[in-house]
Design an enzyme around this catalytic site. Sequence first.
Site, PDB file in Angstrom:
ATOM      1  N   ARG A  71       1.058  -1.494  -0.292  1.00  0.00           N
ATOM      2  CA  ARG A  71      -0.034   0.333  -0.443  1.00  0.00           C
ATOM      3  C   ARG A  71       1.091   1.344  -0.194  1.00  0.00           C
ATOM      4  O   ARG A  71       1.615   1.641   0.720  1.00  0.00           O
ATOM      5  CB  ARG A  71      -1.323  -0.270   1.296  1.00  0.00           C
ATOM      6  CG  ARG A  71      -2.232  -0.675   1.252  1.00  0.00           C
ATOM      7  CD  ARG A  71      -2.833  -0.854   1.908  1.00  0.00           C
ATOM      8  NE  ARG A  71      -2.002  -1.168   3.658  1.00  0.00           N
ATOM      9  CZ  ARG A  71      -0.772  -0.606   4.601  1.00  0.00           C
ATOM     10  NH1 ARG A  71      -1.808   0.713   4.207  1.00  0.00           N
ATOM     11  NH2 ARG A  71      -0.546  -0.465   5.753  1.00  0.00           N
ATOM     12  N   LYS A  93      -8.603  -2.182   1.430  1.00  0.00           N
ATOM     13  CA  LYS A  93      -8.965  -1.603   2.772  1.00  0.00           C
ATOM     14  C   LYS A  93      -9.329  -0.470   2.272  1.00  0.00           C
ATOM     15  O   LYS A  93      -9.569   0.142   3.803  1.00  0.00           O
ATOM     16  CB  LYS A  93      -7.435  -1.079   2.338  1.00  0.00           C
ATOM     17  CG  LYS A  93      -6.446  -2.474   2.978  1.00  0.00           C
ATOM     18  CD  LYS A  93      -6.382  -2.804   4.620  1.00  0.00           C
ATOM     19  CE  LYS A  93      -5.757  -3.846   5.491  1.00  0.00           C
ATOM     20  NZ  LYS A  93      -6.481  -4.880   6.452  1.00  0.00           N
ATOM     21  N   HIS A 102      -8.807  -4.618  13.038  1.00  0.00           N
ATOM     22  CA  HIS A 102      -7.917  -4.811  12.283  1.00  0.00           C
ATOM     23  C   HIS A 102      -7.116  -6.213  12.984  1.00  0.00           C
ATOM     24  O   HIS A 102      -6.240  -5.958  13.438  1.00  0.00           O
ATOM     25  CB  HIS A 102      -6.238  -3.776  11.698  1.00  0.00           C
ATOM     26  CG  HIS A 102      -5.942  -4.127  10.726  1.00  0.00           C
ATOM     27  ND1 HIS A 102      -4.724  -4.198  11.007  1.00  0.00           N
ATOM     28  CD2 HIS A 102      -6.096  -4.937   9.634  1.00  0.00           C
ATOM     29  CE1 HIS A 102      -3.620  -4.860   9.815  1.00  0.00           C
ATOM     30  NE2 HIS A 102      -5.033  -5.046   8.998  1.00  0.00           N
ATOM     31  N   SER A 106       1.509  -6.276  10.621  1.00  0.00           N
ATOM     32  CA  SER A 106       1.978  -7.531   9.514  1.00  0.00           C
ATOM     33  C   SER A 106       3.001  -8.296  10.031  1.00  0.00           C
ATOM     34  O   SER A 106       4.305  -7.834  10.755  1.00  0.00           O
ATOM     35  CB  SER A 106       2.253  -6.812   7.719  1.00  0.00           C
ATOM     36  OG  SER A 106       2.713  -8.000   7.023  1.00  0.00           O
ATOM     37  N   LYS A 118      -1.036 -13.439  12.859  1.00  0.00           N
ATOM     38  CA  LYS A 118      -2.601 -12.995  12.559  1.00  0.00           C
ATOM     39  C   LYS A 118      -3.249 -13.841  12.353  1.00  0.00           C
ATOM     40  O   LYS A 118      -3.946 -14.818  12.088  1.00  0.00           O
ATOM     41  CB  LYS A 118      -2.859 -11.524  12.326  1.00  0.00           C
ATOM     42  CG  LYS A 118      -3.813 -11.074  12.270  1.00  0.00           C
ATOM     43  CD  LYS A 118      -4.256  -9.200  11.920  1.00  0.00           C
ATOM     44  CE  LYS A 118      -3.625  -8.865  11.481  1.00  0.00           C
ATOM     45  NZ  LYS A 118      -3.585  -9.139  10.029  1.00  0.00           N
ATOM     46  N   THR A 119      -2.772 -13.789  10.750  1.00  0.00           N
ATOM     47  CA  THR A 119      -3.617 -15.564   9.497  1.00  0.00           C
ATOM     48  C   THR A 119      -3.394 -16.483  10.025  1.00  0.00           C
ATOM     49  O   THR A 119      -3.834 -17.286  10.682  1.00  0.00           O
ATOM     50  CB  THR A 119      -2.641 -15.053   8.571  1.00  0.00           C
ATOM     51  OG1 THR A 119      -3.961 -13.056   7.914  1.00  0.00           O
ATOM     52  CG2 THR A 119      -3.565 -15.608   7.252  1.00  0.00           C
ATOM     53  N   ASP A 172      -8.837 -10.811   9.159  1.00  0.00           N
ATOM     54  CA  ASP A 172      -7.467  -9.363   8.925  1.00  0.00           C
ATOM     55  C   ASP A 172      -8.721  -8.186   9.329  1.00  0.00           C
ATOM     56  O   ASP A 172      -8.495  -7.722  10.310  1.00  0.00           O
ATOM     57  CB  ASP A 172      -7.827  -8.863   7.034  1.00  0.00           C
ATOM     58  CG  ASP A 172      -6.670  -8.502   7.208  1.00  0.00           C
ATOM     59  OD1 ASP A 172      -5.615  -8.301   7.924  1.00  0.00           O
ATOM     60  OD2 ASP A 172      -7.102  -7.608   5.981  1.00  0.00           O
ATOM     61  N   ARG A 187       1.702 -12.320  -2.090  1.00  0.00           N
ATOM     62  CA  ARG A 187       0.381 -12.117  -1.011  1.00  0.00           C
ATOM     63  C   ARG A 187      -0.228 -13.735  -1.423  1.00  0.00           C
ATOM     64  O   ARG A 187       0.066 -13.716  -3.401  1.00  0.00           O
ATOM     65  CB  ARG A 187      -0.176 -11.511  -1.193  1.00  0.00           C
ATOM     66  CG  ARG A 187       0.157 -10.280  -0.450  1.00  0.00           C
ATOM     67  CD  ARG A 187       0.139 -10.351   1.006  1.00  0.00           C
ATOM     68  NE  ARG A 187       0.124  -9.453   2.190  1.00  0.00           N
ATOM     69  CZ  ARG A 187      -0.897  -9.117   3.521  1.00  0.00           C
ATOM     70  NH1 ARG A 187      -1.285  -9.648   3.771  1.00  0.00           N
ATOM     71  NH2 ARG A 187       0.093  -7.930   4.568  1.00  0.00           N
TER      72      ARG A 187
END
Length: 539
Positions: free
Chosen positions: A61, A203, A222, A240, A244-245, A259, A325
């Site tokens: 981003r 996003k 988030h 990141s 988390k994932t 997410d 990704r």
Amino acid sequence: MQETGVRNGAYGADKFGLTDLKAVHWNLTAPTLYEHAIANGEASIVEGGALSAFTGHHTGRSPKDKHTVVDDLTENSLWWDGNRKMSKDNFANILADFRAHVKGKTLFAQDLYGGADPAYRIKVRVYTEYAWHSLFIRQLLIRPEMAEIASFVPDMTIIDLPSFRPDAKRHGGREGSDTQVSIDFTNKIVLICGSSYAGEIKKSVFTTLNFYLPAQNVVPMHCSANVSKEGESALFFGLSGTGKTTLSADPHRILIGDDETGWGPNGIFNFEGGCYAKTIKLSKEAEPMIWDATNRFGAVLENVVYDQYTRVPDYDDGSKTENTRSAYPLDFIPNASRSGRAGHPKNIIFLTADAYGVMPPVAKLTPEQAMYHFLSGYTAKVAGTEKGLVGVEPEFSTCFGAPFLPRHPSVYADLLRDYINKHNVDVWLVNSGWTGGKYGEGRRMPIKATRTLVTSALNGSLKNADFRTDPYFGFSVPTSVPGVEPHLLNPIKTWKDKAEFDKTARLLVGMFQKNFAKFEKHVTADVKAAAPEVRIAAE
């Protein structure tokens, strides 16, 4: 104009001022979008069946290029310290130029939902220049039933045009930048140009929900979420690279989302219908569910290098970017929730990848400490994850998502605090980063240990452990946990040089204190008192 696919014929592209188009392809599914993407030279099919695309020099981003219109709605309600202003005239100029730019072009349109709870969802129409972008957002947001498409009228419109180059003076962006994200909250329009990185699209929806939902007593977060088979849900916050994932994709629990999550009067709900997983170092052994979801038809790979002859992806190759990704729909995960909803959480996990190696692998937080660490949003970045980054660098991203917060962080923190207190939620801080030394000297926290600690927190057994008070950060740390090496729980014991540990820990405590100064006038005295403070004398 050629039009294909399923659509609301009474509410076409002309309703948004998009005229003289060559074609619009509406709500196409994966097989047809594959055909368009390949025919247009946008992407390739790799071994396993995924569609693979490269995004050029924008491999992430561009938060410095995101601008929001200042008007009666936003002037006094936006957190302008964290957002960039744009005039109504500048937005009118770029919107007019977008409409002129697409004349004679082919666009792809998807009609989708942001939000699994019907009471709080937003209807989103996304126009893209690339077919692979259309597939990306189709896999990541929530797809309405085909019967709903015939009457779909969007609340929000996003247009993504990588081929459009902004003019800073005319469009109000940054001088010299080739990309811009322009947001008009009043009219619910987002214009994205100059970047092929697909994450900007998803996003934009998240940012919009972050603006509107707090007024409806919903805290947008988030974070990822999962739920046990007994119905006990959990939230996983983290920036990141913190896990988390990975940690929310637990084979013994049902995945809600990886997410973006909302927490409101009805419980928690996913904002999306898909997952956007980092694939650097991805392996079938370490992350079997993400591996299987990534290596199949319908998944979209971004910047994953593959062998030009065999087309086999090389997930260890970070030459394009460390931010490789995979985007895939939730139903690619066998134990994912079909509703995207669950009851109020019983546990919250704050994930940090502490590259200084001084934070314990798990700590229990008081409600006041939870607010302190939520507003801090700490993790650490290491060399290689960002262009030009050398060594270790702390990152404090408030609410674990500063780039996506239109309103002041205290708005989200106050809502979260109220829900934590109302539902008596346990909050844990988990360090998935380094131990035994800082990055380059110590080792990464064993994933097996992290999983064991998270499982113990979620099943309730960790609450019954004996705890000590950490002398640097003040939170409660268990002294022993079955299945975890005892010395890991006390970080100083993993360091050979105890004096260097003390010096490094004090350095990080000071960073926390300095960063939090900007929030002190927005929090109560007990939250300020929850700040890390060294409670031992230097040796």
